[in-house]
Design a protein around this motif. Sequence first.
Motif, mmCIF file in Angstrom:
data_model
loop_
_atom_site.group_PDB
_atom_site.id
_atom_site.type_symbol
_atom_site.label_atom_id
_atom_site.label_comp_id
_atom_site.label_asym_id
_atom_site.label_seq_id
_atom_site.Cartn_x
_atom_site.Cartn_y
_atom_site.Cartn_z
ATOM 1 N N LYS A 197 10.034 -2.223 0.476
ATOM 2 C CA LYS A 197 9.501 -3.547 0.301
ATOM 3 C C LYS A 197 9.439 -4.092 -1.296
ATOM 4 O O LYS A 197 9.395 -3.354 -2.183
ATOM 5 N N SER A 198 9.422 -5.273 -1.596
ATOM 6 C CA SER A 198 9.421 -5.763 -2.917
ATOM 7 C C SER A 198 8.316 -5.132 -3.876
ATOM 8 O O SER A 198 6.983 -4.852 -3.056
ATOM 9 N N PHE A 199 8.285 -5.140 -5.282
ATOM 10 C CA PHE A 199 7.098 -4.640 -5.784
ATOM 11 C C PHE A 199 5.734 -5.246 -5.591
ATOM 12 O O PHE A 199 4.827 -4.756 -5.282
ATOM 13 N N SER A 200 5.804 -6.763 -5.522
ATOM 14 C CA SER A 200 4.586 -7.515 -5.257
ATOM 15 C C SER A 200 4.219 -7.344 -3.941
ATOM 16 O O SER A 200 2.800 -7.286 -3.657
ATOM 17 N N SER A 201 4.866 -7.228 -2.864
ATOM 18 C CA SER A 201 4.306 -6.828 -1.465
ATOM 19 C C SER A 201 3.411 -5.599 -1.461
ATOM 20 O O SER A 201 2.342 -5.559 -0.664
ATOM 21 N N GLN A 202 4.035 -4.814 -2.231
ATOM 22 C CA GLN A 202 3.312 -3.167 -2.262
ATOM 23 C C GLN A 202 2.223 -3.358 -3.079
ATOM 24 O O GLN A 202 1.198 -2.965 -2.899
ATOM 25 N N GLU A 203 2.074 -4.099 -4.140
ATOM 26 C CA GLU A 203 1.157 -4.157 -5.392
ATOM 27 C C GLU A 203 -0.176 -4.871 -4.382
ATOM 28 O O GLU A 203 -1.168 -4.410 -4.528
ATOM 29 N N GLU A 204 0.268 -5.786 -3.524
ATOM 30 C CA GLU A 204 -0.735 -6.750 -3.160
ATOM 31 C C GLU A 204 -1.381 -5.971 -1.809
ATOM 32 O O GLU A 204 -2.758 -6.141 -2.084
ATOM 33 N N LEU A 225 3.781 3.211 -7.981
ATOM 34 C CA LEU A 225 4.330 1.965 -7.617
ATOM 35 C C LEU A 225 4.665 1.211 -9.363
ATOM 36 O O LEU A 225 5.734 0.781 -9.430
ATOM 37 N N ILE A 226 3.886 1.429 -10.181
ATOM 38 C CA ILE A 226 3.909 0.582 -11.392
ATOM 39 C C ILE A 226 4.890 1.612 -12.376
ATOM 40 O O ILE A 226 5.159 1.182 -13.606
ATOM 41 N N GLU A 227 5.255 2.871 -12.110
ATOM 42 C CA GLU A 227 5.795 3.716 -12.939
ATOM 43 C C GLU A 227 7.250 2.907 -13.327
ATOM 44 O O GLU A 227 7.602 3.148 -14.667
ATOM 45 N N ASN A 228 8.013 2.325 -12.509
ATOM 46 C CA ASN A 228 9.231 1.718 -13.089
ATOM 47 C C ASN A 228 8.968 0.564 -13.851
ATOM 48 O O ASN A 228 9.923 0.246 -14.900
#
Length: 266
Positions: free
Chosen positions: A126-133, A172-175
Amino acid sequence: MLEKLLGDAQNICNINLEVLAHGLCTPGMLKKYISGKMRPEKLLIDALWQRIDGRSMEKFEINLDMDEYNLACIRANIQELIRCGKLFEAEQELENYETISDANERPLHRQFACLQWSEIYRRQQKSFSSQEEIILEGLAQTLPKLSISPEIMKTHRFSMMELLLLEQYAFLIENKSPGLAVRWYQAIQQYIDKISPEGFDFDLADKYKLLPPVLYRLAKRLSMSEMYEEALEWLKKGCLMLSERKMLSALFVSMKELEFEILQKI
C-alpha cells in the motif's frame, strides 16, 4: 499473584507510576491494579509487565474469562493467517475482531488491530501515506501527544506492541529518509540490548524477535556508507541470534548474502 508481580517489579525497577501508566491507564487506576483492588485485562497486563521488566507474560499462568480467552484466540489466529500470507482471510478476521472487541473504544485492542493492518498493508504494498497513517494511529493509542522520534527511546518504556509499531515505522521511512531510519535502528538496538542496573532486561524470545530485522537493515545502510567493519559486526550478531534460535529463515539467508558481499569489498 499478579498484583504482587506488578508491585514487586515496579519497586525493584524504581519506575515512576506516571511513566509506567502513560497512555495505558491513570496512575490512580494502576495503584488499584497493584493493590489487587482491580484486575486489568490481558492486553493491559502484558503492556504493563513489558514496560516494567521488558519481558513477556507467557511464562506465567493467567486465568482468563471466556470473553478474554476468545479474543486471545482470535488474535493468535489473525497473526497466523498473516504469517501464512492468507491476507484476505486475515482482513475478514481482523474486521470481526474490531467489532467484537469494541476496538474503537478500547485503545489496546485498537493498537493490536493497527499493528496487524500495518503488516497487511506492507505485504500488499500500500502507499507510504496509508502505511504511515495506520502505524501512527496505533502508536497514538498509548503514546498520546508524543513526538515520534528516535529520542523517545531514551525517555520512555515500551510494550511489545509499541516496539513492533516503532520498528514498522522505522522500516517504512527508510526509503524516504535513510539517515533518520539509521538513527531509529541504532536507538531501537540500544533500547532492546540494554541491561539496566535496576534489572530491566529483555526476554530472550522477544529480543530475538525484535532485533535481527533491525540489525540487518542497519548493517545494509552502514554498508552503503562503506562502514563495512561496523556492518559486519551487526550482521554477525544477527546471524548468531537466528542460528541459536534455529530460525534459519529468509532473513538469515539475506544477512549471510550481505555479509558475503561486504567481505568481497574489504
